[in-house]
Motif scaffolding. Structure first.
Motif, PDB file in Angstrom:
ATOM      1  N   ASP A  95      -2.310 -11.636  -7.869  1.00 38.11           N
ATOM      2  CA  ASP A  95      -3.463 -10.784  -8.129  1.00 38.11           C
ATOM      3  C   ASP A  95      -4.318 -11.439  -9.206  1.00 38.11           C
ATOM      4  OD1 ASP A  95      -5.305  -8.810  -8.620  1.00 38.11           O
ATOM      5  OD2 ASP A  95      -3.861  -7.344  -9.415  1.00 38.11           O
TER       6      ASP A  95
ATOM      7  N   SER B  68      -6.124 -11.030  -3.933  1.00 35.39           N
ATOM      8  CA  SER B  68      -4.780 -11.588  -4.030  1.00 35.39           C
ATOM      9  C   SER B  68      -4.745 -12.904  -3.270  1.00 35.39           C
ATOM     10  CB  SER B  68      -3.744 -10.621  -3.442  1.00 35.39           C
ATOM     11  OG  SER B  68      -2.444 -11.186  -3.503  1.00 35.39           O
TER      12      SER B  68
ATOM     13  N   ASP C 285     -13.075  -6.280   3.047  1.00 34.03           N
ATOM     14  CA  ASP C 285     -11.642  -6.249   3.342  1.00 34.03           C
ATOM     15  C   ASP C 285     -11.340  -7.455   4.221  1.00 34.03           C
ATOM     16  OD1 ASP C 285     -11.065  -3.808   2.021  1.00 34.03           O
ATOM     17  OD2 ASP C 285     -11.728  -2.671   3.775  1.00 34.03           O
TER      18      ASP C 285
ATOM     19  N   ARG D  56      -9.321  -6.533  -0.759  1.00 33.51           N
ATOM     20  CA  ARG D  56      -9.443  -5.119  -0.446  1.00 33.51           C
ATOM     21  C   ARG D  56     -10.585  -4.504  -1.248  1.00 33.51           C
ATOM     22  NH1 ARG D  56      -7.132  -6.580   3.100  1.00 33.51           N
ATOM     23  NH2 ARG D  56      -5.142  -5.963   4.044  1.00 33.51           N
TER      24      ARG D  56
ATOM     25  N   THR E 264       0.351 -14.414   4.872  1.00 32.68           N
ATOM     26  CA  THR E 264      -1.005 -14.184   4.390  1.00 32.68           C
ATOM     27  C   THR E 264      -1.190 -14.902   3.062  1.00 32.68           C
ATOM     28  OG1 THR E 264      -1.161 -12.039   5.488  1.00 32.68           O
ATOM     29  CG2 THR E 264      -2.650 -12.435   3.645  1.00 32.68           C
TER      30      THR E 264
ATOM     31  N   ASP F 293      -8.025 -10.448   5.365  1.00 31.05           N
ATOM     32  CA  ASP F 293      -6.744 -11.139   5.263  1.00 31.05           C
ATOM     33  C   ASP F 293      -6.858 -12.468   5.989  1.00 31.05           C
ATOM     34  OD1 ASP F 293      -5.187  -9.215   3.837  1.00 31.05           O
ATOM     35  OD2 ASP F 293      -5.037  -8.028   5.678  1.00 31.05           O
TER      36      ASP F 293
ATOM     37  N   GLN G  77      -0.182 -14.434  -2.962  1.00 33.83           N
ATOM     38  CA  GLN G  77       0.585 -13.335  -3.554  1.00 33.83           C
ATOM     39  C   GLN G  77       0.338 -13.176  -5.055  1.00 33.83           C
ATOM     40  OE1 GLN G  77       4.652 -14.136  -2.384  1.00 33.83           O
ATOM     41  NE2 GLN G  77       4.266 -13.571  -0.269  1.00 33.83           N
TER      42      GLN G  77
ATOM     43  N   SER H 276      -5.858 -12.189   0.514  1.00 36.72           N
ATOM     44  CA  SER H 276      -5.982 -10.763   0.839  1.00 36.72           C
ATOM     45  C   SER H 276      -6.996 -10.126  -0.093  1.00 36.72           C
ATOM     46  CB  SER H 276      -4.625 -10.063   0.702  1.00 36.72           C
ATOM     47  OG  SER H 276      -4.733  -8.699   1.046  1.00 36.72           O
TER      48      SER H 276
END
Length: 241
Positions: free
Chosen positions: A88, A83, A45, A25, A20, A47, A86, A23
């Protein structure tokens, strides 16, 4: 200078296709307050996998460009988490966010944003140098988009399609894993637009670059591995094909 505690320390590396890369959320983006409030994104939301070819479809005002800008770190979410590779984005300081955009994301816009007083090669070198590249990488990138014979031409001597290919070469020279394209064929005629889309599709297939294209053109969706439709700041459908 980047310290050991800084989240970003090096240019991104190519990831396996199963990973991924994006991402989100509960991501919302709100402009204004009270009666003037505009909710451009509403609790998204999402991915996205490395190597996917994604088309974001929707009418004007649906939130697709805002979503692209939030993914690319041009705009920030009002709430929720983003993200990328990987990383943030909410935890980044302004300088670190600039490094993130430089190393992880390549933008391709409707209008090519070339420097008119620089040649095609110089335009690509200008961007390649930000991530440690140089003339060799720039020449290779221009050759990859079919402009190896036009290195010394200025933008005014290039067609619209050729100028957009220079913009794609700049993205290639950065070696970023994520290509974010906002209406990349919007200013082109049909033939030139088809050539640009063919090129982007080839880069996605051969180099596993993750490609996200924002458009209102339904015909582009047939090229994608995934089509996400948006309306009023929300995802209304998400189709793998």
């Amino acid at each position: 200078m980047t310290t050991q505690n800084d989240p970003i320390t090096a240019p991104a590396q190519t990831l396996e296709a199963s990973q991924t890369i994006v991402s989100l959320r509960g991501v919302s983006r709100v402009y204004g307050e009270g009666e003037t409030e505009v909710r451009a994104l509403d609790k998204i939301d999402l991915d996205l996998g490395t190597g996917e070819f994604i088309v974001l479809l929707g009418p004007s005002g649906s939130g697709k460009t805002t979503l692209l800008n939030v993914i690319g770190g041009i705009d920030s979410a009002t709430s929720g988490t983003v993200s990328i590779d990987q990383q943030d984005l909410a935890g980044l300081k302004p300088r670190q966010l600039t490094e993130f955009r430089r190393n992880h994301v390549a933008f391709i816009f409707q209008f090519y944003n070339l420097v008119p007083t620089l040649t095609a090669l110089e335009n690509v070198e200008l961007i390649a140098g930000l991530t440690g590249g140089g003339k060799t990488e720039s020449i290779e990138a221009l050759a990859a988009v079919g402009l190896g014979e036009h290195l010394d031409r200025f933008p005014s001597a290039l067609s619209g399609g050729q100028q957009q290919r220079v913009a794609i070469a700049r993205a290639l020279a950065k070696n970023s894993p994520l290509f974010l394209c906002d209406e990349p064929t919007g200013a082109l005629d049909q033939e030139s637009g088809t050539q640009v889309l063919d090129l982007l599709q080839q880069l996605n297939r051969d180099q596993k670059r993750t490609l996200i294209i924002v458009t209102h053109d339904e015909s582009i969706a047939s090229r994608a591995s995934r089509v996400i439709r948006m309306l009023d700041g929300r995802i209304v459908s998400d189709t793998h094909q």
